[in-house]
Design a protein around this motif. Structure first.
Motif, PDB file in Angstrom:
ATOM      1  N   GLU A  25      18.272  -1.124  43.631  1.00 52.40           N
ATOM      2  CA  GLU A  25      19.951  -1.500  44.311  1.00 52.40           C
ATOM      3  C   GLU A  25      20.598  -0.831  45.058  1.00 52.40           C
ATOM      4  OE1 GLU A  25      22.010  -4.159  41.520  1.00 52.40           O
ATOM      5  OE2 GLU A  25      20.266  -4.509  40.350  1.00 52.40           O
ATOM      6  N   LYS A  54      16.832 -20.451  50.722  1.00 55.58           N
ATOM      7  CA  LYS A  54      16.536 -19.632  49.528  1.00 55.58           C
ATOM      8  C   LYS A  54      15.518 -18.323  50.378  1.00 55.58           C
ATOM      9  CE  LYS A  54      14.689 -23.027  47.220  1.00 55.58           C
ATOM     10  NZ  LYS A  54      15.328 -24.171  46.131  1.00 55.58           N
ATOM     11  N   VAL A  58      15.633 -14.334  49.580  1.00 54.25           N
ATOM     12  CA  VAL A  58      14.243 -14.009  49.168  1.00 54.25           C
ATOM     13  C   VAL A  58      14.499 -13.008  50.161  1.00 54.25           C
ATOM     14  CG1 VAL A  58      12.095 -13.982  48.333  1.00 54.25           C
ATOM     15  CG2 VAL A  58      13.868 -15.194  48.168  1.00 54.25           C
ATOM     16  N   MET A  62      17.460 -10.977  47.570  1.00 57.79           N
ATOM     17  CA  MET A  62      18.303 -11.615  46.644  1.00 57.79           C
ATOM     18  C   MET A  62      17.466 -12.146  46.036  1.00 57.79           C
ATOM     19  SD  MET A  62      21.711 -10.733  47.490  1.00 57.79           S
ATOM     20  CE  MET A  62      21.269  -9.060  47.962  1.00 57.79           C
ATOM     21  N   THR A  63      18.199 -12.767  44.489  1.00 50.52           N
ATOM     22  CA  THR A  63      17.161 -13.739  43.215  1.00 50.52           C
ATOM     23  C   THR A  63      17.779 -14.811  43.269  1.00 50.52           C
ATOM     24  OG1 THR A  63      17.101 -11.123  42.469  1.00 50.52           O
ATOM     25  CG2 THR A  63      15.980 -12.905  41.406  1.00 50.52           C
ATOM     26  N   LEU A  65      18.581 -18.361  41.804  1.00 45.95           N
ATOM     27  CA  LEU A  65      18.529 -18.517  40.519  1.00 45.95           C
ATOM     28  C   LEU A  65      17.695 -20.077  41.031  1.00 45.95           C
ATOM     29  CD1 LEU A  65      21.404 -16.770  38.531  1.00 45.95           C
ATOM     30  CD2 LEU A  65      18.389 -16.576  38.666  1.00 45.95           C
ATOM     31  N   GLU A  66      17.459 -20.468  40.486  1.00 43.21           N
ATOM     32  CA  GLU A  66      16.839 -22.463  40.620  1.00 43.21           C
ATOM     33  C   GLU A  66      17.197 -23.803  40.025  1.00 43.21           C
ATOM     34  OE1 GLU A  66      14.476 -23.841  42.758  1.00 43.21           O
ATOM     35  OE2 GLU A  66      14.197 -21.832  43.822  1.00 43.21           O
ATOM     36  N   MET A  86      22.799 -16.737  42.472  1.00 42.92           N
ATOM     37  CA  MET A  86      21.596 -15.998  42.539  1.00 42.92           C
ATOM     38  C   MET A  86      22.029 -14.965  41.374  1.00 42.92           C
ATOM     39  SD  MET A  86      21.886 -15.412  46.553  1.00 42.92           S
ATOM     40  CE  MET A  86      23.438 -14.850  46.622  1.00 42.92           C
ATOM     41  N   GLU A  87      21.399 -13.787  40.738  1.00 38.87           N
ATOM     42  CA  GLU A  87      21.344 -12.445  40.199  1.00 38.87           C
ATOM     43  C   GLU A  87      22.566 -12.430  40.917  1.00 38.87           C
ATOM     44  OE1 GLU A  87      18.179 -10.473  39.041  1.00 38.87           O
ATOM     45  OE2 GLU A  87      16.967 -12.054  37.655  1.00 38.87           O
ATOM     46  N   GLU A  88      22.663 -12.122  41.920  1.00 41.67           N
ATOM     47  CA  GLU A  88      23.603 -10.966  42.677  1.00 41.67           C
ATOM     48  C   GLU A  88      25.241 -11.581  42.903  1.00 41.67           C
ATOM     49  OE1 GLU A  88      19.592  -9.596  43.046  1.00 41.67           O
ATOM     50  OE2 GLU A  88      20.988 -12.204  43.923  1.00 41.67           O
TER      51      GLU A  88
END
Length: 129
Positions: A25, A54, A58, A62-63, A65-66, A86-88
């Protein structure tokens, strides 16, 4: 009022030693609530599209989250909004009533803070700015 570029301080490590660098990161704070970036545009040529947002996120590292990605439209289709967890952090976007070319964006990141501007530029490209 006073304007301060917190992102620049974070990247320079001026955050009382709570920034931890690693290869995975760009910037990962160990103690942070996040940094919120708000942007409005009046000249978008594309409408809000969850799938395009989305894909751009990506591509920016970034990630999404569905379970926490959704879009909504008003019953009369004068406004629309989307939210991507997102995770972030998260992304929130909305169009304004009677003016689909006006779009507001909120980008809150609590990790990968150094990518915030890249995320903004990527999303502006998605909406055609």
């Amino acid at each position: 009022g006073q304007c301060h570029d917190y992102d620049a301080d974070v990247l320079k490590g001026k955050n009382d030693g709570v920034i931890e660098q690693n290869e995975k990161e760009l910037v990962k704070p160990t103690k942070s609530s996040g940094i919120l970036l708000v942007a409005d545009t009046d000249n978008a040529t594309n409408s809000l599209d969850l799938s395009s947002f989305k894909t751009a996120l990506v591509a920016s590292g970034m990630t999404p989250l569905e379970p926490s990605c959704f879009s909504l439209s008003s019953p009369d289709d004068t406004t629309s909004s989307l939210f991507i967890g997102m995770e972030e952090g998260y992304i929130s976007a909305h169009s304004y009533p009677q003016k689909p070319s006006s779009i507001g964006l909120e980008i809150l990141l609590w990790s990968k803070l150094g990518k915030q501007n890249n995320v903004l530029l990527s999303l502006l490209d998605v909406i055609g700015v």
